[in-house]
Design an enzyme around this catalytic site. Structure first.
Site, PDB file in Angstrom:
ATOM      1  N   HIS A 111       0.946  -1.312   0.149  1.00 44.16           N
ATOM      2  CA  HIS A 111      -0.305  -0.142   0.412  1.00 44.16           C
ATOM      3  C   HIS A 111       0.930   1.071  -0.013  1.00 44.16           C
ATOM      4  O   HIS A 111       1.811   0.582   0.480  1.00 44.16           O
ATOM      5  CB  HIS A 111      -0.633   0.378   1.590  1.00 44.16           C
ATOM      6  CG  HIS A 111      -1.965   0.838   1.436  1.00 44.16           C
ATOM      7  ND1 HIS A 111      -1.563   1.524   1.444  1.00 44.16           N
ATOM      8  CD2 HIS A 111      -3.356   0.904   1.446  1.00 44.16           C
ATOM      9  CE1 HIS A 111      -2.577   2.578   1.896  1.00 44.16           C
ATOM     10  NE2 HIS A 111      -4.171   2.252   1.569  1.00 44.16           N
ATOM     11  N   ASP A 187       3.322  -4.533   7.956  1.00 46.78           N
ATOM     12  CA  ASP A 187       2.158  -4.130   7.687  1.00 46.78           C
ATOM     13  C   ASP A 187       0.982  -4.856   7.863  1.00 46.78           C
ATOM     14  O   ASP A 187       0.917  -5.416   7.062  1.00 46.78           O
ATOM     15  CB  ASP A 187       1.906  -3.282   6.932  1.00 46.78           C
ATOM     16  CG  ASP A 187       0.631  -2.457   6.021  1.00 46.78           C
ATOM     17  OD1 ASP A 187      -0.454  -2.200   6.811  1.00 46.78           O
ATOM     18  OD2 ASP A 187       1.054  -2.064   5.210  1.00 46.78           O
ATOM     19  N   GLN A 190      -4.743  -5.359   7.132  1.00 48.45           N
ATOM     20  CA  GLN A 190      -4.925  -6.146   6.247  1.00 48.45           C
ATOM     21  C   GLN A 190      -5.000  -7.864   7.459  1.00 48.45           C
ATOM     22  O   GLN A 190      -5.822  -8.621   6.768  1.00 48.45           O
ATOM     23  CB  GLN A 190      -4.717  -6.431   5.005  1.00 48.45           C
ATOM     24  CG  GLN A 190      -5.601  -5.631   4.162  1.00 48.45           C
ATOM     25  CD  GLN A 190      -6.523  -4.660   4.107  1.00 48.45           C
ATOM     26  OE1 GLN A 190      -7.558  -5.228   4.764  1.00 48.45           O
ATOM     27  NE2 GLN A 190      -7.434  -3.797   3.688  1.00 48.45           N
TER      28      GLN A 190
HETATM   29  N1  PMP Z   1      -1.599  -0.787   4.792  1.00 43.62           N
HETATM   30  C1  PMP Z   1      -2.828  -1.750   3.947  1.00 43.62           C
HETATM   31  C2  PMP Z   1      -2.312  -2.818   3.609  1.00 43.62           C
HETATM   32  C3  PMP Z   1      -3.923  -1.438   4.121  1.00 43.62           C
HETATM   33  O1  PMP Z   1      -4.357  -1.664   3.471  1.00 43.62           O
HETATM   34  C4  PMP Z   1      -4.043   0.146   4.681  1.00 43.62           C
HETATM   35  C5  PMP Z   1      -5.993   0.722   4.373  1.00 43.62           C
HETATM   36  N2  PMP Z   1      -6.291   0.570   2.612  1.00 43.62           N
HETATM   37  C6  PMP Z   1      -2.899   1.197   4.907  1.00 43.62           C
HETATM   38  C7  PMP Z   1      -2.147   0.236   4.841  1.00 43.62           C
HETATM   39  C8  PMP Z   1      -3.608   2.358   5.816  1.00 43.62           C
HETATM   40  O2  PMP Z   1      -4.401   2.691   6.612  1.00 43.62           O
HETATM   41  P1  PMP Z   1      -5.086   3.542   6.641  1.00 43.62           P
HETATM   42  O3  PMP Z   1      -5.553   4.518   6.215  1.00 43.62           O
HETATM   43  O4  PMP Z   1      -6.217   2.778   7.973  1.00 43.62           O
HETATM   44  O5  PMP Z   1      -3.947   4.667   7.463  1.00 43.62           O
END
Ligand code: PMP
Length: 394
Positions: A111, A187, A190
């Site tokens: 991400h 991270d 998910q």
């Molecule tokens: N990492 C992953 C794998 C995600 O799916 C997400 C959210 N879609 C994030 C980071 C970022 O999360 P947040 O918007 O809650 O900071």
């Protein structure tokens, strides 16, 4: 509580088919009630005060934080409450004293929140290697292992892909990191909502996750650290042991990372969310989502003109399925699903633009994602509506 009994706690599911939980989950009534109770019955700031309300609020806030730490298997480590995963990752990127020539290894599955902070470090002379998956999105663990050299300072990988749903072998990656003296950031945005996660057992050094993807309120997340060895991003109220006009000593534990008033109601809500998930049981959640995901993939893959992205990946996966419909833009598909059947899915690049380019899908995909309140009938409704759609286009 049995998983089938939870739907009544999520009023939105009465009218809509919510298949966008990977972006933000719905939140159940008991979580909302816990936050309302704080606001209406014992609202006060937390920390050093002595009056009765601050005592209750402080106690409940700390209990909630402890519950979240224990939920991610983080006893023995430090858990700071953050706003979300992005903030947690940013705290690691800002909290290590980087030197020119340091090396960070990450992947193209990430991400943007676990990619951009590392790319930015290039400005400070940090070398960043981005390991690429194959054309179908499969990451060869040997490629990652080869990239982790003895001079690698940090490896930052996702536990589960928010586009493909694939789960990475983080325990093995942690083994390689420790052999080569690198730290590992996972991270877990998910994975924590969907799999039993044991931060200490995984062998990572930092685990980052979002409360709003796991039944908790928006504006909450967590950074778990094996050792509280990061420089805090902010210092100020609440983060010190003592201060003079000439300097200060930071608090030893999580407080050093929580300068300023934390999201008190949010953290209390998140504490209630993990209690709710525990009542159902992460193994039951895992089982439920595996079943729905298999049905979703089989149903979509059988349709003419519909391609499921990364469906044949072996190994574990979470309930996240990306697909495309020939002749239609992903946003168009999402819009029609909403209008025709009140099915809510996400569309676009899912904050993974480099991955989308790599997969040859510059317009992105349609993504359906499940959670505890998702039913078989809802999955079937999605499949039937996509079928109708794809017939119309053909
Ligand atoms: N990492 C992953 C794998 C995600 O799916 C997400 C959210 N879609 C994030 C980071 C970022 O999360 P947040 O918007 O809650 O900071």
């Amino acid at each position: 509580m049995k998983i089938e009994e939870c739907r009544a706690d999520f009023p939105i599911t009465r009218d809509l088919i919510y298949l966008d939980s990977a972006a933000t989950s719905l939140t159940p009534k008991p979580v909302v009630q816990a936050m309302v109770e704080y606001d209406l019955r014992y609202r006060a700031n937390v920390g050093r005060g002595v009056h009765r309300l601050t005592a209750v609020a402080t106690h409940r806030y700390r209990d909630a934080r402890d519950a979240v730490r224990s939920f991610v298997g983080g006893e023995g480590g430090t858990l700071a409450v953050t706003r979300n995963t992005t903030e947690a990752i940013g705290m690691v990127a800002a909290g290590l004293a980087w030197q020119k020539g340091d090396r960070v290894v990450t992947t193209l599955l990430e991400h943007h929140s676990n990619l951009l902070p590392w790319l930015r470090l290039r400005e400070q002379g940090v070398e960043v290697e981005v390991v690429r998956p194959d054309a179908d999105g499969r990451l060869d663990p040997a490629d990652l292992e080869a990239a982790i050299r003895d001079d690698t300072r940090l490896v930052a990988v996702t536990h589960a892909s928010n586009v493909l749903g694939t789960v990475l072998p983080v325990r093995e990656i942690a083994g390689t990191c420790h052999d080569r003296g690198a730290r590992l950031l996972v991270d877990a945005a998910q994975s924590v909502p969907h799999l039993p996660v044991d931060a200490a057992g995984l062998g990572c050094d930092y685990l980052c996750f979002s409360g709003h993807k796991m039944l908790g309120p928006t504006g909450t997340g967590g950074l778990w650290m094996r050792e509280p060895d990061l420089e805090p991003l902010f210092v100020g109220g609440g983060s010190i042991e003592s201060a003079t006009a000439d300097g200060y000593t930071l608090a030893p534990g999580e407080e050093r990372y929580e300068a300023g008033t934390p999201p008190i109601a949010g953290a209390i809500g998140l504490g209630r969310a993990v209690a709710y998930l525990r009542e159902i049981g992460m193994d039951a959640i895992r089982h439920h989502e595996k079943r729905l995901c298999a049905r979703l993939i089989d149903g979509l893959a059988a349709l003419d003109g519909v391609a499921v992205v990364g469906a044949d990946a072996e190994g574990e996966r979470i309930g996240v399925v990306s697909f495309t419909v020939e002749g239609m833009h992903p946003h168009e598909v999402a819009q029609v699903l909403d209008e025709a059947a009140a099915v809510l899915v996400r569309s676009g690049h899912h904050c993974c633009q480099p991955l989308m380019e790599h997969l040859g899908l510059p317009d992105g995909t349609v993504r359906a994602s499940t959670y505890i309140y998702t039913t078989t009938e809802e999955i079937d409704m999605l499949i039937a509506t996509v079928e109708e759609l794809s017939r119309r286009v053909a």
